[in-house]
Design a protein around this motif. Structure first.
Motif, PDB file in Angstrom:
ATOM      1  N   SER A  68       1.150  -0.900  -0.029  1.00  0.00           N
ATOM      2  CA  SER A  68      -0.291  -0.068  -0.198  1.00  0.00           C
ATOM      3  C   SER A  68       1.441   1.807   0.116  1.00  0.00           C
ATOM      4  CB  SER A  68      -0.663   0.075   1.258  1.00  0.00           C
ATOM      5  OG  SER A  68      -1.903   1.668   1.650  1.00  0.00           O
ATOM      6  N   GLN A  69       0.905   1.670  -0.969  1.00  0.00           N
ATOM      7  CA  GLN A  69       1.396   3.622  -1.179  1.00  0.00           C
ATOM      8  C   GLN A  69       1.050   3.956   0.115  1.00  0.00           C
ATOM      9  OE1 GLN A  69       4.548   3.866  -3.039  1.00  0.00           O
ATOM     10  NE2 GLN A  69       4.382   5.483  -1.569  1.00  0.00           N
ATOM     11  N   GLU A  70      -0.256   4.317  -0.074  1.00  0.00           N
ATOM     12  CA  GLU A  70      -0.966   4.870   0.840  1.00  0.00           C
ATOM     13  C   GLU A  70      -0.030   5.144   2.881  1.00  0.00           C
ATOM     14  OE1 GLU A  70      -5.103   6.424   3.199  1.00  0.00           O
ATOM     15  OE2 GLU A  70      -5.430   4.845   1.342  1.00  0.00           O
ATOM     16  N   THR A  94       6.539   3.349  -7.726  1.00  0.00           N
ATOM     17  CA  THR A  94       7.763   3.879  -8.563  1.00  0.00           C
ATOM     18  C   THR A  94       7.411   5.020  -9.366  1.00  0.00           C
ATOM     19  OG1 THR A  94       6.732   2.934 -10.725  1.00  0.00           O
ATOM     20  CG2 THR A  94       9.273   2.300  -9.379  1.00  0.00           C
ATOM     21  N   GLU A  95       6.067   5.621  -9.420  1.00  0.00           N
ATOM     22  CA  GLU A  95       5.671   6.891  -9.686  1.00  0.00           C
ATOM     23  C   GLU A  95       5.567   8.011  -8.460  1.00  0.00           C
ATOM     24  OE1 GLU A  95       1.288   4.768  -9.572  1.00  0.00           O
ATOM     25  OE2 GLU A  95       4.261   4.321 -10.589  1.00  0.00           O
ATOM     26  N   THR A  99       7.359  11.966  -4.710  1.00  0.00           N
ATOM     27  CA  THR A  99       7.229  13.162  -3.145  1.00  0.00           C
ATOM     28  C   THR A  99       7.194  12.263  -1.787  1.00  0.00           C
ATOM     29  OG1 THR A  99       4.414  12.142  -4.404  1.00  0.00           O
ATOM     30  CG2 THR A  99       4.836  11.753  -2.193  1.00  0.00           C
ATOM     31  N   VAL A 100       7.993  11.037  -2.665  1.00  0.00           N
ATOM     32  CA  VAL A 100       9.040  11.099  -1.069  1.00  0.00           C
ATOM     33  C   VAL A 100      10.699  11.544  -0.858  1.00  0.00           C
ATOM     34  CG1 VAL A 100      10.555   8.623  -0.277  1.00  0.00           C
ATOM     35  CG2 VAL A 100       8.243   8.362  -1.299  1.00  0.00           C
ATOM     36  N   VAL A 101      10.361  11.964  -2.502  1.00  0.00           N
ATOM     37  CA  VAL A 101      11.793  12.626  -2.289  1.00  0.00           C
ATOM     38  C   VAL A 101      11.630  15.085  -1.893  1.00  0.00           C
ATOM     39  CG1 VAL A 101      13.326  14.535  -4.060  1.00  0.00           C
ATOM     40  CG2 VAL A 101      13.597  11.238  -4.036  1.00  0.00           C
ATOM     41  N   ASN A 102      10.246  15.150  -2.093  1.00  0.00           N
ATOM     42  CA  ASN A 102       9.770  16.583  -1.931  1.00  0.00           C
ATOM     43  C   ASN A 102       9.590  16.482  -0.062  1.00  0.00           C
ATOM     44  OD1 ASN A 102       9.750  17.350  -4.503  1.00  0.00           O
ATOM     45  ND2 ASN A 102       7.332  17.091  -4.153  1.00  0.00           N
ATOM     46  N   LYS A 103       9.720  15.594   0.128  1.00  0.00           N
ATOM     47  CA  LYS A 103       9.851  15.207   2.011  1.00  0.00           C
ATOM     48  C   LYS A 103      10.475  14.946   2.153  1.00  0.00           C
ATOM     49  CE  LYS A 103       5.028  11.979   3.051  1.00  0.00           C
ATOM     50  NZ  LYS A 103       4.294  13.311   3.106  1.00  0.00           N
TER      51      LYS A 103
END
Length: 345
Positions: A68-70, A94-95, A99-103
């Motif tokens: 679960s990506q959420e 992977t898409e 979002t992870v990098v931004n965090k």
């Protein structure tokens, strides 16, 4: 008054986190897309064993996103709020890499992605981001070579209906996954190229690529359905199974066993089944004569690279400082090489 309260709250949180780290312990949070994935489970176990040797200086936590990506995003948010020093991410989708990098960027945290590849653009968007994985196309090419080697060793034996062609089914994984795409495409292209060089026709596909999501149970069900539509006593039997990973290959073997094929018994019939990862279970199946071969994705080598990056980060060094690994030209990505496995090694 609200602004004063907000300032005091932020200050209190900062003091609390500082107090938690006053012993100098470096905190790393490792996010796994799915604990039940056999290969990733091997990587996780190897990482755990390596990190145990540094428990005095490093505190580490594993998190299971259960596909679960959420849930994984919530786990990342919680780790950041708790005061992690490093994010190590086996991403679900992977898409979602940006979002992870931004965090990570918002909190000035380094982030290491592994296994499930995010794009070059995502890595290049942050100077503290890196990726450790494999070349997805390389696995496909090696699987194609493995297929050709098996078939050309005794081509007529594998051509069950004598039509001159080898009919195959493809068990693949997610359409948005580079590893799945590379393995699916290049395994067939490379096998066909080598077969053509040997004067044999291209492989003939039965049905469409089936997305079994890396899972043994889904591959088992898919193979049961393939065998109903193309039984061994029919005009166009299945003569080869190609799977993107060993878990799916083993699911196909379960279905083949149910109709008396690939049992490992000396006189029972069998067809070639190939996978990727060379997990311990797959190696046992290969040695037992149930599976033909696999492409080894070295879990220990990947774990060693990830932990080496973690240790360098904990010491305030760059990822590659003092290591033999190299980044690709133009992007901070390290590739762990594959190898063909047939049980003879």
């Amino acid at each position: 008054m609200k602004r004063i309260f907000s300032f005091l709250f932020v200050a209190l949180v900062a003091l609390t986190l500082a107090a938690c780290k006053k012993d100098g312990t470096f905190v790393v949070d490792i996010f796994i897309y799915e604990y039940s994935d056999t290969y990733i489970g091997t990587v996780r176990s190897a990482m755990n064993n390596l990190l145990k040797e540094h428990e005095g200086n490093i505190k580490y936590y594993f998190h299971d996103a259960k596909s679960s990506q959420e849930d994984q995003m919530t786990q990342i948010d919680n780790a950041i709020a708790r005061g992690t020093d490093l994010l190590v991410v086996n991403i679900v989708e992977t898409e979602s890499g940006q979002t992870v990098v931004n965090k990570a960027k918002e909190n000035n945290l380094p982030v290491i992605f592994f296994n499930r590849e995010v794009s070059d653009e995502v890595i290049n968007s942050y100077d503290k981001a890196a990726f450790i994985g494999t070349d997805p196309d390389e696995a496909g090419y090696m699987q194609g070579q493995l297929i050709a080697d098996i078939l050309l060793a005794d081509y007529d034996k594998f051509d069950l209906n004598g039509d001159g062609k080898i009919s195959y089914v493809m068990l693949r994984a997610d359409l948005d996954n580079p590893e799945a795409n590379g393995r699916t495409k290049y395994s067939v292209l490379e096998a066909n190229r080598l077969l053509e060089e040997a004067g044999k026709p291209a492989l003939k596909q039965i049905g469409e690529d089936y997305n079994a999501s890396w899972q043994t149970s889904k591959a088992h069900e898919a193979m049961q359905n393939f065998l109903k539509s193309n039984p061994f006593n029919g005009d166009d039997p299945i003569e080869l199974v190609i799977a993107n990973n060993d878990d799916m290959a083993l699911g196909a073997i379960q279905a083949l066993n149910e109709v008396g094929y690939n049992t490992g018994k000396e006189n029972d019939p069998w067809i070639p089944v190939v996978g990727v990862d060379a997990t311990a279970t797959a190696q046992a199946a290969i040695k037992a004569g149930k599976m033909s071969g696999s492409v080894k994705q070295d879990a220990q080598a990947m774990a060693e690279c990830i932990v080496a990056f973690i240790l360098n980060t904990a010491e305030g060094k760059s990822y590659l400082d003092g290591l033999d690994y190299e980044f690709e030209s133009g992007v901070d990505k390290v590739r762990i090489p594959y190898a063909i496995y047939t049980g003879d090694e």
